[in-house]
Structures are given as structure tokens and as C-alpha cells.
Design a protein around this motif. Structure first.
Motif, mmCIF file in Angstrom:
data_model
loop_
_atom_site.group_PDB
_atom_site.id
_atom_site.type_symbol
_atom_site.label_atom_id
_atom_site.label_comp_id
_atom_site.label_asym_id
_atom_site.label_seq_id
_atom_site.Cartn_x
_atom_site.Cartn_y
_atom_site.Cartn_z
ATOM 1 N N ASN A 1 0.841 -1.194 0.000
ATOM 2 C CA ASN A 1 0.000 0.000 0.000
ATOM 3 C C ASN A 1 0.876 1.243 0.000
ATOM 4 O O ASN A 1 2.096 1.153 0.073
ATOM 5 C CB ASN A 1 -0.913 0.000 1.231
ATOM 6 N N CYS A 2 0.232 2.400 -0.072
ATOM 7 C CA CYS A 2 0.959 3.669 -0.062
ATOM 8 C C CYS A 2 1.886 3.727 1.156
ATOM 9 O O CYS A 2 1.443 3.536 2.286
ATOM 10 C CB CYS A 2 -0.040 4.825 -0.014
ATOM 11 N N PRO A 3 3.179 3.978 0.921
ATOM 12 C CA PRO A 3 4.110 3.996 2.051
ATOM 13 C C PRO A 3 3.888 5.180 3.000
ATOM 14 O O PRO A 3 4.409 5.171 4.116
ATOM 15 C CB PRO A 3 5.485 4.088 1.379
ATOM 16 N N ALA A 4 3.108 6.177 2.577
ATOM 17 C CA ALA A 4 2.849 7.319 3.467
ATOM 18 C C ALA A 4 1.592 7.098 4.297
ATOM 19 O O ALA A 4 1.626 7.154 5.523
ATOM 20 C CB ALA A 4 2.726 8.605 2.652
ATOM 21 N N CYS A 5 0.458 6.800 3.620
ATOM 22 C CA CYS A 5 -0.812 6.785 4.356
ATOM 23 C C CYS A 5 -1.469 5.406 4.392
ATOM 24 O O CYS A 5 -2.541 5.250 4.955
ATOM 25 C CB CYS A 5 -1.766 7.824 3.770
ATOM 26 N N ASP A 6 -0.842 4.393 3.763
ATOM 27 C CA ASP A 6 -1.308 3.010 3.802
ATOM 28 C C ASP A 6 -2.586 2.742 3.012
ATOM 29 O O ASP A 6 -3.221 1.714 3.180
ATOM 30 C CB ASP A 6 -1.464 2.549 5.272
ATOM 31 N N GLN B 1 0.268 5.268 -7.893
ATOM 32 C CA GLN B 1 0.128 6.539 -7.201
ATOM 33 C C GLN B 1 -1.018 6.423 -6.208
ATOM 34 O O GLN B 1 -2.036 5.788 -6.488
ATOM 35 C CB GLN B 1 -0.144 7.678 -8.185
ATOM 36 N N CYS B 2 -0.828 7.013 -5.026
ATOM 37 C CA CYS B 2 -1.872 6.969 -4.007
ATOM 38 C C CYS B 2 -2.936 8.015 -4.338
ATOM 39 O O CYS B 2 -2.622 9.191 -4.483
ATOM 40 C CB CYS B 2 -1.263 7.261 -2.641
ATOM 41 N N PRO B 3 -4.212 7.593 -4.474
ATOM 42 C CA PRO B 3 -5.249 8.573 -4.805
ATOM 43 C C PRO B 3 -5.500 9.564 -3.670
ATOM 44 O O PRO B 3 -5.993 10.670 -3.912
ATOM 45 C CB PRO B 3 -6.498 7.723 -5.078
ATOM 46 N N SER B 4 -5.153 9.203 -2.433
ATOM 47 C CA SER B 4 -5.395 10.122 -1.312
ATOM 48 C C SER B 4 -4.289 11.164 -1.167
ATOM 49 O O SER B 4 -4.566 12.343 -1.041
ATOM 50 C CB SER B 4 -5.474 9.380 0.019
ATOM 51 N N CYS B 5 -3.023 10.702 -1.157
ATOM 52 C CA CYS B 5 -1.951 11.662 -0.805
ATOM 53 C C CYS B 5 -0.980 11.895 -1.955
ATOM 54 O O CYS B 5 -0.036 12.665 -1.804
ATOM 55 C CB CYS B 5 -1.222 11.192 0.449
ATOM 56 N N LEU B 6 -1.200 11.243 -3.098
ATOM 57 C CA LEU B 6 -0.414 11.450 -4.325
ATOM 58 C C LEU B 6 1.033 10.957 -4.256
ATOM 59 O O LEU B 6 1.837 11.252 -5.134
ATOM 60 C CB LEU B 6 -0.445 12.927 -4.764
HETATM 61 ZN ZN LIG Z 1 -1.108 7.809 0.421
#
Ligand SMILES: [Zn+2]
Length: 324
Positions: free
Chosen positions: A36-41, A57-62
């Protein structure tokens, strides 16, 4: 500063070619796992494929990141001893060391001193995680009173640091024992390392666990929302597997730091190269505005645009100051 000064085209191309071969040698048989996104999971969405690696690309935090990604063992073997890391540590770095010292490390050590002065005692120790060729430690040592210790896992790079007489621990951060660290309030630094990490959450958790209250962690990494990366996207040379796996951004890095109990004091993007990189790769840029702008803008206009980009968190070179 020009890109050519720190990345002479011919040697850089040779390095990229060795890296392409290493990608096959070290990673084609490695087990891969979706992440998953390494920043916000949050789960990511497919962005593009490059050199056999998928970027999402993470749709939440880009945040832009490699997923699925190879197991950690493959990266450890690669970074400890591979032809392209050896080429980087010897041929490439030797050819560019003095230019890098003048153009990158001298200004960077002055900038780091500015960021930490007033937050630390002048005699506070600095721990350089992934100290590489040791040039930062050499330069910082000239303007900082406290001791500087380098942590560097690569056989070739730690040997270079030792030859320079630097205080170097040849190990991975996760194998570092708190007893090997200087006591008292200290500052951890790491430059251009976070984008390489197979497991960023674990890295930041390890740093956080090693930090005492009021210790500082200052690091630089690539911002995926930087203008050169946004306009060049999969054609950006910064998007280079197996090296660059994580492209956080000024917002998403704060999310990651908060997850490991660290708080962000400041995010800046003091980059100087975005416009030059874009000019050098203009034919690969699809966006009409930038293609045309880079064609007609003179050097004064480009300098002014670069200044604006850096000041408004739009450069791909990001610096973060965090504390516990
Ligand atoms: Zn994210």
C-alpha cells in the motif's frame, strides 16, 4: 548549477546501463509483494511500468511508489555489492566529487547548520545515515563543532569513508545498537536515501526508536510533486528502478512521520536543478505549456522560475526537519 556538472551525461548513461543490467541480475528472480501507499497506507492505483517495475500513485496523498516491490533481501544484496553501486562509488563519484563538493555539499552543510543551529547545542553530535562518500561529513566537520558519525552499509562506500579518516560504522540502520550512538541531544541526517528504501515505515520507525525527545532528524528526498517529475513522469531519470521506489511529497511525508511518532518542524524544497533537468529533456515533455516555455525562456527567466519553484514547495528536491 547545471545538471551536467554533477551528472556528466556520458558517465551517467553508463551508470544507468549498468543499473539496467543489475536490475535483471538482482531482481528478476526476487519474490515480489504488493504494498500500500508507504505514506498513508491506502491502496494505490497503477501509474506506469518502467524497467520491469510497476509504479502506483496513491489517490489520497499522491505519493508515487513501486508496487509490487521485491523482497528486502534482493535490495540488501544489491546495495552491499553490485556492479552499478561499485561504479557509482568509484568511477562516477570520483569524476564528480569535487564538483559535488562545491555545488552540493558545501551549500548543503551550510543550510543544515542554519536549520539546526538554535535547536541544538553547538557541540551536539550528528549521525549521518547512509553517509555514502563522506563528503557531507567532511564539509560539515569544517563548520560544526560536535562529532560526526557516518553509518554506511556499502562495502565500497564505507571503505572510502574510512580512507578519509571519518568515524564510520559499516552497518544497516536496523542493525545499529543505541550504544553505538553518541549520547546527549543529537541530530540524525540522511540525504537522498528515503527514495531508495524498500520499507520506509520500518526505516522511520527505527529512526524514531533511536531518537530521544528533542533529537532532530533532517533529511532530503525526492518529491513526486516536483515540477520536473510531474512533467516528465515515467520519462524522468529520477524515476529509476531499482533505486528510486518512493516519491513522497511535502504533505504525505508529514503523514508518514506522524505514523512513527515524529512531528514535522519544516518542509522546504531548496532544489536548484528542476528547470535545467526539464530543459535537458524538453523533447520528452508532453505538456504544451512547459515545452513552449522551455523553448522561449532565456536564462534569467529560467532562474526566476527556478527560484519560484523552490520557494513554493514545487521542486523535486525536498528537505524535511523533524523532531520527536
Ligand atoms: Zn497515500
Amino acid at each position: 548549477m547545471k545538471e551536467e556538472e554533477i551528472r556528466p551525461k556520458e558517465i551517467f548513461e553508463e551508470y544507468l546501463e549498468l543499473a539496467r543490467q543489475d536490475t535483471i541480475r538482482f531482481f528478476s528472480k526476487a519474490a515480489i509483494f504488493p504494498v500500500n501507499c508507504p505514506a498513508c497506507d491506502e491502496p494505490g492505483e497503477f501509474a506506469f511500468r518502467k524497467s520491469g517495475f510497476d509504479y502506483e500513485q496513491c489517490p489520497s496523498c499522491l505519493t508515487l511508489f513501486v508496487s509490487p516491490r521485491p523482497e528486502k533481501k534482493a535490495f540488501d544484496l544489491y546495495y552491499e555489492d553490485s556492479p552499478s553501486t561499485k561504479f557509482w562509488a568509484t568511477t562516477f563519484y570520483k569524476a564528480t566529487e569535487e564538483a559535488r563538493r562545491e555545488k552540493i555539499w558545501k551549500p548543503k552543510s551550510r543550510l543544515i547548520k542554519e536549520k539546526i543551529e538554535g535547536r541544538l547545542k553547538p557541540e551536539s553530535p550528528i549521525v549521518d545515515i547512509g553517509g555514502g562518500y563522506g563528503v557531507f561529513s567532511e564539509e560539515m566537520g569544517k563548520i560544526w563543532v560536535g562529532p560526526i558519525r557516518v553509518v554506511e552499509p556499502s562495502v565500497h562506500l564505507s571503505a572510502v569513508c574510512r580512507e578519509k579518516g571519518l568515524d564510520v560504522l559499516e552497518c544497516f540502520l536496523e542493525n545499529l545498537q543505541p550504544a553505538q550512538l553518541p549520547t546527549g541531544q543529537k541530530c540524525f541526517v540522511s540525504f537522498e536515501l528515503v527514495e531508495h528504501l524498500q520499507n520506509p515505515l520500518q526505516f522511520f520507525q527505527t529512526i524514531s526508536d533511536l531518537m530521544n525527545e528533542n533529537d532532530l532528524f533532517v533529511f532530503t528526498t525526492l518529491s513526486g510533486l516536483g515540477v520536473d517529475i510531474q512533467t516528465l513522469w515515467e520519462d524522468s531519470k529520477s524515476v529509476s528502478p531499482p533505486h528510486h521506489l518512493n516519491f513522497f511529497n511535502p504533505n504525505s511525508i508529514k503523514t508518514l512521520l506522524a505514523r512513527v511518532g515524529l512531528s514535522t518542524i519544516e518542509v522546504s524544497t531548496p532544489g536548484k536543478l528542476d528547470m535545467d533537468i526539464m530543459s535537458n529533456n524538453r523533447e520528452l515533455i508532453k505538456d504544451r505549456f512547459w515545452r513552449n516555455y522551455l523553448e522561449w525562456a532565456d536564462s534569467a527567466a529560467l532562474d526566476e522560475m527556478q527560484r519560484f519553484v523552490s520557494e513554493h514547495l514545487l521542486s523535486s528536491h525536498m528537505m524535511v526537519v523533524a523532531t520527536k
